[in-house]
Design a protein around this motif. Structure first.
Motif, PDB file in Angstrom:
ATOM      1  N   TYR A 487       0.831  -1.198   0.000  1.00 42.87           N
ATOM      2  CA  TYR A 487       0.000   0.000   0.000  1.00 42.87           C
ATOM      3  C   TYR A 487       0.871   1.256   0.000  1.00 42.87           C
ATOM      4  CZ  TYR A 487      -4.100  -2.871   1.061  1.00 42.87           C
ATOM      5  OH  TYR A 487      -5.122  -3.787   0.997  1.00 42.87           O
ATOM      6  N   ILE A 488       0.453   2.241  -0.793  1.00 40.70           N
ATOM      7  CA  ILE A 488       1.069   3.560  -0.788  1.00 40.70           C
ATOM      8  C   ILE A 488      -0.038   4.599  -0.733  1.00 40.70           C
ATOM      9  CG2 ILE A 488       3.088   2.792  -2.087  1.00 40.70           C
ATOM     10  CD1 ILE A 488       1.866   4.043  -4.567  1.00 40.70           C
ATOM     11  N   ARG A 489       0.333   5.844  -0.475  1.00 41.21           N
ATOM     12  CA  ARG A 489      -0.667   6.903  -0.373  1.00 41.21           C
ATOM     13  C   ARG A 489      -0.514   7.867  -1.544  1.00 41.21           C
ATOM     14  NH1 ARG A 489      -4.347   8.142   3.091  1.00 41.21           N
ATOM     15  NH2 ARG A 489      -5.112  10.265   3.400  1.00 41.21           N
ATOM     16  N   GLY A 490      -1.656   8.152  -2.225  1.00 42.39           N
ATOM     17  CA  GLY A 490      -1.612   9.057  -3.360  1.00 42.39           C
ATOM     18  C   GLY A 490      -2.978   9.213  -3.996  1.00 42.39           C
ATOM     19  N   ASN A 491      -3.008   9.880  -5.135  1.00 42.28           N
ATOM     20  CA  ASN A 491      -4.241  10.082  -5.893  1.00 42.28           C
ATOM     21  C   ASN A 491      -4.364   8.954  -6.919  1.00 42.28           C
ATOM     22  OD1 ASN A 491      -5.588  11.302  -8.497  1.00 42.28           O
ATOM     23  ND2 ASN A 491      -6.380  12.463  -6.753  1.00 42.28           N
ATOM     24  N   VAL A 492      -5.551   8.322  -6.978  1.00 44.08           N
ATOM     25  CA  VAL A 492      -5.752   7.150  -7.825  1.00 44.08           C
ATOM     26  C   VAL A 492      -5.483   7.468  -9.289  1.00 44.08           C
ATOM     27  CG1 VAL A 492      -7.412   5.431  -8.607  1.00 44.08           C
ATOM     28  CG2 VAL A 492      -7.418   6.158  -6.225  1.00 44.08           C
ATOM     29  N   SER A 493      -6.135   8.503  -9.803  1.00 42.71           N
ATOM     30  CA  SER A 493      -6.011   8.824 -11.223  1.00 42.71           C
ATOM     31  C   SER A 493      -4.594   9.266 -11.582  1.00 42.71           C
ATOM     32  CB  SER A 493      -7.020   9.915 -11.612  1.00 42.71           C
ATOM     33  OG  SER A 493      -6.770  11.101 -10.864  1.00 42.71           O
ATOM     34  N   LYS A 494      -3.960  10.030 -10.698  1.00 46.25           N
ATOM     35  CA  LYS A 494      -2.598  10.487 -10.971  1.00 46.25           C
ATOM     36  C   LYS A 494      -1.617   9.321 -10.970  1.00 46.25           C
ATOM     37  CE  LYS A 494      -3.559  14.917 -11.173  1.00 46.25           C
ATOM     38  NZ  LYS A 494      -3.431  15.678 -12.421  1.00 46.25           N
ATOM     39  N   PHE A 495      -1.789   8.400 -10.035  1.00 48.13           N
ATOM     40  CA  PHE A 495      -0.913   7.243  -9.980  1.00 48.13           C
ATOM     41  C   PHE A 495      -1.067   6.381 -11.232  1.00 48.13           C
ATOM     42  CE2 PHE A 495      -0.056   2.833  -8.411  1.00 48.13           C
ATOM     43  CZ  PHE A 495       1.312   2.988  -8.257  1.00 48.13           C
ATOM     44  N   LYS A 496      -2.303   6.202 -11.671  1.00 47.66           N
ATOM     45  CA  LYS A 496      -2.522   5.446 -12.904  1.00 47.66           C
ATOM     46  C   LYS A 496      -1.926   6.178 -14.098  1.00 47.66           C
ATOM     47  CE  LYS A 496      -6.760   3.090 -11.433  1.00 47.66           C
ATOM     48  NZ  LYS A 496      -8.215   2.952 -11.628  1.00 47.66           N
ATOM     49  N   GLN A 497      -2.019   7.501 -14.086  1.00 48.87           N
ATOM     50  CA  GLN A 497      -1.419   8.284 -15.173  1.00 48.87           C
ATOM     51  C   GLN A 497       0.085   8.051 -15.226  1.00 48.87           C
ATOM     52  OE1 GLN A 497      -2.153  12.477 -14.877  1.00 48.87           O
ATOM     53  NE2 GLN A 497      -0.805  12.999 -16.588  1.00 48.87           N
ATOM     54  N   VAL A 498       0.750   7.985 -14.047  1.00 47.24           N
ATOM     55  CA  VAL A 498       2.186   7.719 -13.987  1.00 47.24           C
ATOM     56  C   VAL A 498       2.505   6.357 -14.593  1.00 47.24           C
ATOM     57  CG1 VAL A 498       4.102   7.230 -12.410  1.00 47.24           C
ATOM     58  CG2 VAL A 498       2.669   9.224 -12.031  1.00 47.24           C
ATOM     59  N   LEU A 499       1.756   5.335 -14.165  1.00 48.78           N
ATOM     60  CA  LEU A 499       2.018   3.988 -14.666  1.00 48.78           C
ATOM     61  C   LEU A 499       1.805   3.898 -16.171  1.00 48.78           C
ATOM     62  CD1 LEU A 499       0.339   1.885 -11.823  1.00 48.78           C
ATOM     63  CD2 LEU A 499       2.778   2.228 -12.204  1.00 48.78           C
ATOM     64  N   ILE A 500       0.703   4.485 -16.656  1.00 45.47           N
ATOM     65  CA  ILE A 500       0.405   4.422 -18.089  1.00 45.47           C
ATOM     66  C   ILE A 500       1.480   5.153 -18.882  1.00 45.47           C
ATOM     67  CG2 ILE A 500      -1.217   5.183 -19.860  1.00 45.47           C
ATOM     68  CD1 ILE A 500      -3.477   4.647 -17.849  1.00 45.47           C
ATOM     69  N   ASN A 501       1.910   6.322 -18.410  1.00 47.19           N
ATOM     70  CA  ASN A 501       2.954   7.081 -19.118  1.00 47.19           C
ATOM     71  C   ASN A 501       4.241   6.270 -19.243  1.00 47.19           C
ATOM     72  OD1 ASN A 501       1.386   9.302 -19.593  1.00 47.19           O
ATOM     73  ND2 ASN A 501       2.214  10.514 -17.895  1.00 47.19           N
ATOM     74  N   LEU A 502       4.672   5.667 -18.134  1.00 45.86           N
ATOM     75  CA  LEU A 502       5.927   4.926 -18.135  1.00 45.86           C
ATOM     76  C   LEU A 502       5.839   3.671 -18.992  1.00 45.86           C
ATOM     77  CD1 LEU A 502       6.922   5.273 -14.359  1.00 45.86           C
ATOM     78  CD2 LEU A 502       7.883   6.520 -16.298  1.00 45.86           C
ATOM     79  N   ILE A 503       4.723   2.915 -18.847  1.00 43.62           N
ATOM     80  CA  ILE A 503       4.577   1.681 -19.641  1.00 43.62           C
ATOM     81  C   ILE A 503       4.427   2.017 -21.121  1.00 43.62           C
ATOM     82  CG2 ILE A 503       3.173  -0.376 -19.988  1.00 43.62           C
ATOM     83  CD1 ILE A 503       2.453  -0.208 -16.986  1.00 43.62           C
ATOM     84  N   LYS A 504       3.707   3.090 -21.426  1.00 36.72           N
ATOM     85  CA  LYS A 504       3.536   3.511 -22.813  1.00 36.72           C
ATOM     86  C   LYS A 504       4.899   3.876 -23.423  1.00 36.72           C
ATOM     87  CE  LYS A 504       0.902   6.857 -25.555  1.00 36.72           C
ATOM     88  NZ  LYS A 504       1.984   7.726 -26.003  1.00 36.72           N
ATOM     89  N   ASN A 505       5.762   4.539 -22.655  1.00 39.33           N
ATOM     90  CA  ASN A 505       7.104   4.858 -23.138  1.00 39.33           C
ATOM     91  C   ASN A 505       7.895   3.591 -23.427  1.00 39.33           C
ATOM     92  OD1 ASN A 505       6.690   7.607 -22.993  1.00 39.33           O
ATOM     93  ND2 ASN A 505       7.629   7.824 -20.968  1.00 39.33           N
ATOM     94  N   SER A 506       7.752   2.576 -22.553  1.00 42.36           N
ATOM     95  CA  SER A 506       8.449   1.311 -22.773  1.00 42.36           C
ATOM     96  C   SER A 506       7.959   0.628 -24.042  1.00 42.36           C
ATOM     97  CB  SER A 506       8.252   0.387 -21.566  1.00 42.36           C
ATOM     98  OG  SER A 506       8.862   0.923 -20.407  1.00 42.36           O
ATOM     99  N   ILE A 507       6.661   0.669 -24.273  1.00 40.64           N
ATOM    100  CA  ILE A 507       6.095   0.053 -25.480  1.00 40.64           C
ATOM    101  C   ILE A 507       6.621   0.751 -26.727  1.00 40.64           C
ATOM    102  CG2 ILE A 507       3.959  -0.330 -26.762  1.00 40.64           C
ATOM    103  CD1 ILE A 507       2.566  -0.716 -24.046  1.00 40.64           C
ATOM    104  N   GLU A 508       6.656   2.066 -26.700  1.00 40.57           N
ATOM    105  CA  GLU A 508       7.115   2.826 -27.858  1.00 40.57           C
ATOM    106  C   GLU A 508       8.615   2.651 -28.113  1.00 40.57           C
ATOM    107  OE1 GLU A 508       5.921   6.772 -26.969  1.00 40.57           O
ATOM    108  OE2 GLU A 508       3.813   6.447 -27.466  1.00 40.57           O
ATOM    109  N   ALA A 509       9.353   2.117 -27.099  1.00 42.96           N
ATOM    110  CA  ALA A 509      10.791   1.905 -27.255  1.00 42.96           C
ATOM    111  C   ALA A 509      11.131   0.523 -27.785  1.00 42.96           C
ATOM    112  CB  ALA A 509      11.500   2.135 -25.907  1.00 42.96           C
ATOM    113  N   PHE A 510      10.097  -0.318 -28.085  1.00 41.93           N
ATOM    114  CA  PHE A 510      10.370  -1.659 -28.605  1.00 41.93           C
ATOM    115  C   PHE A 510      11.218  -1.565 -29.870  1.00 41.93           C
ATOM    116  CE2 PHE A 510       6.320  -3.734 -26.691  1.00 41.93           C
ATOM    117  CZ  PHE A 510       6.983  -3.847 -25.471  1.00 41.93           C
ATOM    118  N   GLN A 511      12.168  -2.482 -29.991  1.00 40.31           N
ATOM    119  CA  GLN A 511      12.997  -2.542 -31.184  1.00 40.31           C
ATOM    120  C   GLN A 511      12.268  -3.334 -32.280  1.00 40.31           C
ATOM    121  OE1 GLN A 511      17.279  -3.222 -30.459  1.00 40.31           O
ATOM    122  NE2 GLN A 511      16.749  -3.477 -28.298  1.00 40.31           N
TER     123      GLN A 511
END
Length: 603
Positions: A487-511
């Motif tokens: 468990y961590i403390r934060g805003n639900v939508s903002k935390f999901k935005q962080v995860l989506i941004n980072l994972i989306k960057n990883s997807i776009e970096a596929f070779q």
């Protein structure tokens, strides 16, 4: 090599000189056997005669070597001829005698006439016979060690003084103190050697005065070094004692000059001040140093431990010297103390080098911190500008974009296929502009609202429906290993935005020439929750890693850098940290760390 088993001494100097001495009855002579302590000089006696009987058979090219004669003026007679003499016109009474004897001198008597104005007057060593060449080697090499050590310390002092030109004021003082200590120790070693007085008698007064001055400088310099290293303002007595030592050393140097100018008329006063009183001051100094070191060592001061080791070596060597001196009833020449001084000097140099290393490390850390804060200041200024732009422009721009998008959709539905393609591209660009404006608005409100305790596993599971198909579409796959109960403390939508941004960057970096893989895992460590997102994409160059999160910096062709900037801002608002690790064309890993919230509190 042979040792004379016995010799005799007679106090005083008869008026007739050597002729009368030869006629004095044997009962007036004091026999001294080899190994016995030398007899003490009676009070008010300033001269003595010593008689040494040579053996009957003496080989060719022999000589006599007396290592330790305590006298200021010495003459050696064989057959009424002076074969060796030394005359010291300065307050120093340690002499060393070597002279040749021939085979014709068998059974003859050697007479030594000794005179002094000091306390000791006799022979304090063995009287040896041997080949003159071998004895000369012993005579020359006896004090070679002292001279080598002394010259080494003088060379070190010279090098340090030359190097001090390149130091700043704070470093110069400690460096100069070590230089003075090295200079003093070098002079003490050289001028302590009887070899210098025996072979360069014309400079004996200079040697004797140099020894005293070096000692007068060494003692307050040692206290001053301790004050510089250990005194942080609490031990005022160290500073006052050092000032007293400096004043007393100045007084002794002045008294020495007056005594020399008066041709040793004040020798007794000077001896009392420079030996008796100074010895008491040295004892007090050593007691204070020992007390200070014990106090600092108990507090875990590493420099005090180093200094105590060197000082303990000096003290132990001094105690051994004194023990041997009193055990031999004064028939002993101090030499172990030199090794103690060397050990103490090494300890002082180690402390100084350690201080320099610590200062260098502090300077490096300060430079890095200054660079970091300067970077943070520049970043803050950029963010402040963007925030102001976002607050004033974003809302005004979004409304015209939405109206334009609506009209384009309406026109696209009534046009042919080719124009519809143009309209589709225009609408996609408007959507991208809208996304940028949304990022601006997110940045203009960095504070988090509606904070809640988030279950990391549940939040990642909820966005899997978005990110897994996106990864599949780009020819990759995602594996998730996140245990429940984190468990961590934060805003639900903002935390999901962080995860989506980072994972989306990883997807776009596929070779393009391989299967893309993204691994997501999390765990708890030391009251913190760690979340890792790792891909096998193109990676990021080391020079670009440090710039991630800055406005307008992106590794993508059409990127603005605002997405990662907002991600950094959200993670920081949640009291977390984010770190990127990457190897070009191999992998990139994102590590986020957040304070842990206990499950009981989360419930």
């Amino acid at each position: 090599m042979k040792t004379i088993p016995e010799w005799s001494v007679m106090w005083g100097d008869p008026p007739g000189g050597l002729e009368e001495v030869e006629l004095i009855s044997p009962d007036k002579w004091i026999a001294v056997r080899n190994g016995q302590p030398a007899p003490h000089k009676p009070a008010l006696v300033t001269s003595a005669w010593i008689k040494i009987q040579l053996p009957s058979s003496i080989p060719k090219d022999y000589g006599m070597y007396i290592e330790d004669i305590r006298s200021q003026r010495t003459k050696v007679y064989i057959d009424h001829h002076v074969v060796w003499e030394a005359n010291y016109h300065f307050p120093y009474d340690t002499q060393r005698s070597l002279f040749p004897i021939s085979s014709e001198d068998g059974e003859k008597t050697v007479y030594l006439k000794l005179e002094t104005s000091m306390d000791r007057l006799s022979i304090y060593s063995d009287v040896r016979l041997g080949h003159y060449t071998a004895l000369m080697r012993s005579f020359m090499l006896k004090d070679l060690q002292n001279i080598i050590f002394g010259c080494s310390f003088l060379f070190i002092a010279a090098i340090m003084l030359i190097g001090s030109v390149f130091l700043n004021r704070g470093q110069f003082q400690s460096w100069a103190i070590i230089s003075v200590l090295s200079l003093s120790v070098g002079v003490i070693f050289i001028t302590y050697s009887p070899f210098m007085y025996a072979n360069f008698t014309q400079y004996g007064g200079i040697y004797s005065a140099s020894f005293d001055v070096a000692l007068f400088l060494f003692l307050p310099a040692l206290t001053y070094f301790i004050e510089r290293i250990f005194d942080d303002g609490r031990f005022t007595w160290v500073r006052w004692f050092r000032k007293f030592q400096m004043a007393y050393s100045g007084l002794l140097i002045l008294l020495m000059c007056v005594n020399l100018l008066s041709r040793n008329q004040l020798l007794n006063v000077y001896f009392f001040a420079s030996v008796t009183v100074l010895a008491v001051i040295m004892v007090c100094q050593f007691i204070l140093i020992i007390g200070l070191c014990i106090k600092l060592v108990r507090k875990g001061n590493k420099e005090a431990v180093i200094f105590s080791s060197g000082f303990a070596m000096l003290a132990s060597m001094g105690i051994l010297d004194l023990t041997n001196y009193y055990a031999s009833s004064g028939n002993y020449q101090f030499f172990l103390w030199k090794w103690g001084v060397i050990a103490l000097f090494i300890a002082l140099v180690v402390i100084l080098v350690r201080r320099f290393a610590m200062n260098q490390a502090l300077m490096m850390n300060y430079s890095k911190e200054l660079e970091f804060y300067n970077h943070q200041l520049q970043l803050s200024e950029k963010m402040e500008i963007i925030s102001a732009l976002a607050a004033s422009v974003a809302h005004e721009v979004r409304n015209p974009l939405q109206v334009t998008r609506g009209f384009l959709q309406l026109v696209a539905s009534r046009t042919d296929g080719k124009n519809q393609e143009y309209m589709r591209v225009a609408i996609e660009e408007l959507d991208r502009a809208s996304t940028i404006i949304t990022d601006f608005l997110s940045f203009s409100k960095p504070q988090l609202e509606d904070l809640a305790d988030l279950n990391v596993a549940n939040e990642i599971k909820q966005i899997e429906g978005i990110i897994v198909p996106l990864a599949t579409l780009h020819g990759g796959r995602i594996t998730v290993h996140v245990p429940s109960g984190l468990y961590i403390r934060g805003n639900v939508s903002k935390f999901k935005q962080v995860l989506i941004n980072l994972i989306k960057n990883s997807i776009e970096a596929f070779q393009e020439d391989g299967e893309g893989q993204i691994h997501i895992w999390a765990y708890e460590k030391q009251e913190h929750i760690y979340i890792h997102i790792k891909d096998n994409g193109e990676g990021i160059e080391p020079a670009k890693l440090a710039k991630l999160g800055e406005p307008y910096f992106s590794t993508k062709t059409k990127g603005t850098g605002l997405g990662l900037m907002v991600t950094f801002q959200i993670v920081e608002a949640m009291k977390g940290t984010i770190e990127f690790k990457s190897q070009r064309y191999i992998e990139t890993e994102v590590v986020m760390c957040f304070p842990r919230v206990k499950e009981a509190e989360a419930g």
